[in-house]
Design a protein around this motif. Sequence first.
Motif, PDB file in Angstrom:
ATOM      1  N   LEU A 100       0.829  -1.204   0.000  1.00 25.59           N
ATOM      2  CA  LEU A 100       0.000   0.000   0.000  1.00 25.59           C
ATOM      3  C   LEU A 100       0.865   1.256   0.000  1.00 25.59           C
ATOM      4  CD1 LEU A 100      -2.334  -2.018   0.730  1.00 25.59           C
ATOM      5  CD2 LEU A 100      -3.283  -0.170   2.105  1.00 25.59           C
ATOM      6  N   TRP A 101       1.927   1.261   0.786  1.00 20.92           N
ATOM      7  CA  TRP A 101       2.831   2.410   0.826  1.00 20.92           C
ATOM      8  C   TRP A 101       3.416   2.648  -0.569  1.00 20.92           C
ATOM      9  CZ3 TRP A 101       6.534   3.412   5.513  1.00 20.92           C
ATOM     10  CH2 TRP A 101       7.197   4.635   5.332  1.00 20.92           C
ATOM     11  N   GLN A 102       3.858   1.580  -1.218  1.00 20.57           N
ATOM     12  CA  GLN A 102       4.416   1.712  -2.564  1.00 20.57           C
ATOM     13  C   GLN A 102       3.389   2.281  -3.536  1.00 20.57           C
ATOM     14  OE1 GLN A 102       6.369  -1.985  -3.848  1.00 20.57           O
ATOM     15  NE2 GLN A 102       6.590  -2.527  -1.685  1.00 20.57           N
ATOM     16  N   ALA A 103       2.133   1.841  -3.409  1.00 23.52           N
ATOM     17  CA  ALA A 103       1.076   2.336  -4.294  1.00 23.52           C
ATOM     18  C   ALA A 103       0.773   3.804  -4.008  1.00 23.52           C
ATOM     19  CB  ALA A 103      -0.182   1.495  -4.129  1.00 23.52           C
ATOM     20  N   PHE A 104       0.785   4.178  -2.721  1.00 22.63           N
ATOM     21  CA  PHE A 104       0.462   5.554  -2.346  1.00 22.63           C
ATOM     22  C   PHE A 104       1.530   6.539  -2.818  1.00 22.63           C
ATOM     23  CE2 PHE A 104      -2.463   4.602   1.551  1.00 22.63           C
ATOM     24  CZ  PHE A 104      -3.324   3.939   0.704  1.00 22.63           C
ATOM     25  N   GLU A 105       2.802   6.134  -2.788  1.00 22.71           N
ATOM     26  CA  GLU A 105       3.858   7.073  -3.136  1.00 22.71           C
ATOM     27  C   GLU A 105       4.244   7.019  -4.615  1.00 22.71           C
ATOM     28  OE1 GLU A 105       7.398   6.289  -0.953  1.00 22.71           O
ATOM     29  OE2 GLU A 105       7.937   4.497  -2.106  1.00 22.71           O
ATOM     30  N   ALA A 106       3.611   6.135  -5.376  1.00 17.28           N
ATOM     31  CA  ALA A 106       3.921   6.031  -6.804  1.00 17.28           C
ATOM     32  C   ALA A 106       3.539   7.331  -7.510  1.00 17.28           C
ATOM     33  CB  ALA A 106       3.183   4.850  -7.426  1.00 17.28           C
ATOM     34  N   GLU A 107       4.447   7.834  -8.305  1.00 18.28           N
ATOM     35  CA  GLU A 107       4.190   9.081  -9.018  1.00 18.28           C
ATOM     36  C   GLU A 107       3.202   8.877 -10.158  1.00 18.28           C
ATOM     37  OE1 GLU A 107       7.819  10.874 -10.239  1.00 18.28           O
ATOM     38  OE2 GLU A 107       8.592  11.103  -8.198  1.00 18.28           O
ATOM     39  N   THR A 130      -9.823   2.633   7.032  1.00 20.62           N
ATOM     40  CA  THR A 130      -9.406   4.033   6.899  1.00 20.62           C
ATOM     41  C   THR A 130      -8.397   4.201   5.782  1.00 20.62           C
ATOM     42  OG1 THR A 130      -9.780   4.394   9.266  1.00 20.62           O
ATOM     43  CG2 THR A 130      -8.398   5.994   8.110  1.00 20.62           C
ATOM     44  N   GLU A 131      -7.447   3.277   5.689  1.00 17.19           N
ATOM     45  CA  GLU A 131      -6.382   3.392   4.688  1.00 17.19           C
ATOM     46  C   GLU A 131      -6.948   3.361   3.267  1.00 17.19           C
ATOM     47  OE1 GLU A 131      -4.672   2.248   8.483  1.00 17.19           O
ATOM     48  OE2 GLU A 131      -6.355   1.474   7.308  1.00 17.19           O
ATOM     49  N   LEU A 132      -7.929   2.487   3.011  1.00 12.99           N
ATOM     50  CA  LEU A 132      -8.501   2.394   1.677  1.00 12.99           C
ATOM     51  C   LEU A 132      -9.519   3.495   1.411  1.00 12.99           C
ATOM     52  CD1 LEU A 132      -8.965  -1.478   1.285  1.00 12.99           C
ATOM     53  CD2 LEU A 132      -7.186  -0.032   0.303  1.00 12.99           C
ATOM     54  N   ASP A 133     -10.120   4.021   2.475  1.00 15.11           N
ATOM     55  CA  ASP A 133     -11.119   5.073   2.323  1.00 15.11           C
ATOM     56  C   ASP A 133     -10.453   6.444   2.169  1.00 15.11           C
ATOM     57  OD1 ASP A 133     -13.642   6.131   2.113  1.00 15.11           O
ATOM     58  OD2 ASP A 133     -13.946   6.303   4.276  1.00 15.11           O
ATOM     59  N   LYS A 134      -9.560   6.772   3.098  1.00 19.81           N
ATOM     60  CA  LYS A 134      -8.896   8.080   3.100  1.00 19.81           C
ATOM     61  C   LYS A 134      -7.610   8.102   2.278  1.00 19.81           C
ATOM     62  CE  LYS A 134     -11.884   9.744   6.078  1.00 19.81           C
ATOM     63  NZ  LYS A 134     -12.887  10.763   5.663  1.00 19.81           N
ATOM     64  N   MET A 135      -7.115   6.914   1.937  1.00 17.15           N
ATOM     65  CA  MET A 135      -5.861   6.789   1.196  1.00 17.15           C
ATOM     66  C   MET A 135      -4.699   7.466   1.933  1.00 17.15           C
ATOM     67  SD  MET A 135      -5.942   4.987  -1.602  1.00 17.15           S
ATOM     68  CE  MET A 135      -7.290   3.905  -2.089  1.00 17.15           C
ATOM     69  N   GLU A 136      -4.620   7.189   3.226  1.00 19.32           N
ATOM     70  CA  GLU A 136      -3.520   7.702   4.024  1.00 19.32           C
ATOM     71  C   GLU A 136      -3.359   6.844   5.269  1.00 19.32           C
ATOM     72  OE1 GLU A 136      -4.831  11.714   4.893  1.00 19.32           O
ATOM     73  OE2 GLU A 136      -5.717  11.067   6.800  1.00 19.32           O
ATOM     74  N   ARG A 145       3.154  10.963   7.968  1.00 19.03           N
ATOM     75  CA  ARG A 145       1.830  10.653   7.434  1.00 19.03           C
ATOM     76  C   ARG A 145       1.993  10.394   5.941  1.00 19.03           C
ATOM     77  NH1 ARG A 145      -3.747  13.292   9.110  1.00 19.03           N
ATOM     78  NH2 ARG A 145      -3.245  11.788  10.758  1.00 19.03           N
ATOM     79  N   ILE A 146       1.661   9.199   5.522  1.00 20.08           N
ATOM     80  CA  ILE A 146       1.795   8.806   4.120  1.00 20.08           C
ATOM     81  C   ILE A 146       0.436   8.982   3.443  1.00 20.08           C
ATOM     82  CG2 ILE A 146       2.466   6.978   2.545  1.00 20.08           C
ATOM     83  CD1 ILE A 146       4.694   7.982   4.411  1.00 20.08           C
ATOM     84  N   GLN A 147       0.388   9.821   2.425  1.00 14.95           N
ATOM     85  CA  GLN A 147      -0.839  10.067   1.673  1.00 14.95           C
ATOM     86  C   GLN A 147      -0.609   9.718   0.211  1.00 14.95           C
ATOM     87  OE1 GLN A 147      -1.217  14.247   2.886  1.00 14.95           O
ATOM     88  NE2 GLN A 147      -3.114  13.702   3.951  1.00 14.95           N
ATOM     89  N   ALA A 148      -1.660   9.224  -0.421  1.00 16.52           N
ATOM     90  CA  ALA A 148      -1.549   8.826  -1.824  1.00 16.52           C
ATOM     91  C   ALA A 148      -1.276  10.040  -2.700  1.00 16.52           C
ATOM     92  CB  ALA A 148      -2.824   8.135  -2.278  1.00 16.52           C
TER      93      ALA A 148
END
Length: 281
Positions: A100-107, A130-136, A145-148
């Motif tokens: 999920l972290w890799q997907a969120f930080e992908a450019e 929360t992670e799939l809803d808020k994407m963070e 705080r990791i955000q998509a």
Amino acid sequence: MKFEGTERYVATQDLQMAVNAAITLQRPLLIKGEPGTGKTLLAEEVASALGMPLLRWHVKSTTKAQQGLYEYDAVSRLRDSQLGDARVHDIGNYIRKGTLWQAFEAEQKCVLLIDEIDKADIEFPNDLLTELDKMEFDVYETGQRIQAVKRPVVIITSNNEKELPDAFLRRCFFHYIAFPDRDTLQKIVAVHYPDIEQHLVREALEIFFALREVPNLKKKPSTSELIDWLKLLLADRIDAKTLAEQDPSSAMPPLYGALLKNEQDVHMLQRLAFMARRGSR
């Protein structure tokens, strides 16, 4: 951004609608269906059709939701501190990024596949709400705080081994891949074997559907097993005439091991064939 199937994947109108609706709503697409109906392959083809990279998270019975976010390797940090390694002063050296972290930080916007979510503990889906809803999510060890960067297209598959929580279902767009009808199966076969003789396909489908209609089968043969069976028929040069001479009610189909995947079903079919032969005398 519309998914319309690909040359390698025959997607029904309902399935195309489900994929595109989930993308529009920016909600995870929850796909259910019999094993072998192309749920995992769907994510690969959506990524290919939309020109996006694909990140896979294959869920096992031991998988925890936290592993999809990140893992903190406290044991390695303790060992390095005992050895006087300077790396211990930066806790980030011991944070392993999850899928999920890799997907969120992908450019680049990507497709995130969470495969067979029903294999995990019942709390697994709730732990990702929360992670799939808020994407963070927060990395507690570092205070980050990791955000998509760009919200990924999330496709979640389930074989219905256990019920998923209502709170999780509410956040998803749901689609059930029904077993293909005869016409759709012929199109799927044509994708895999464009030069196959159509009379052979018709005879093979007669046997295939007859098997699926046998009552009390523990596991009915699926689409992927039909494709494997046809490959073996072609390799062994078994033609349509040979298949046409097979009586589904009184004989085992050739190379049946590609279609039947447990001994109970094989023994039951053998008994039915034996009884049918005795009854025809």
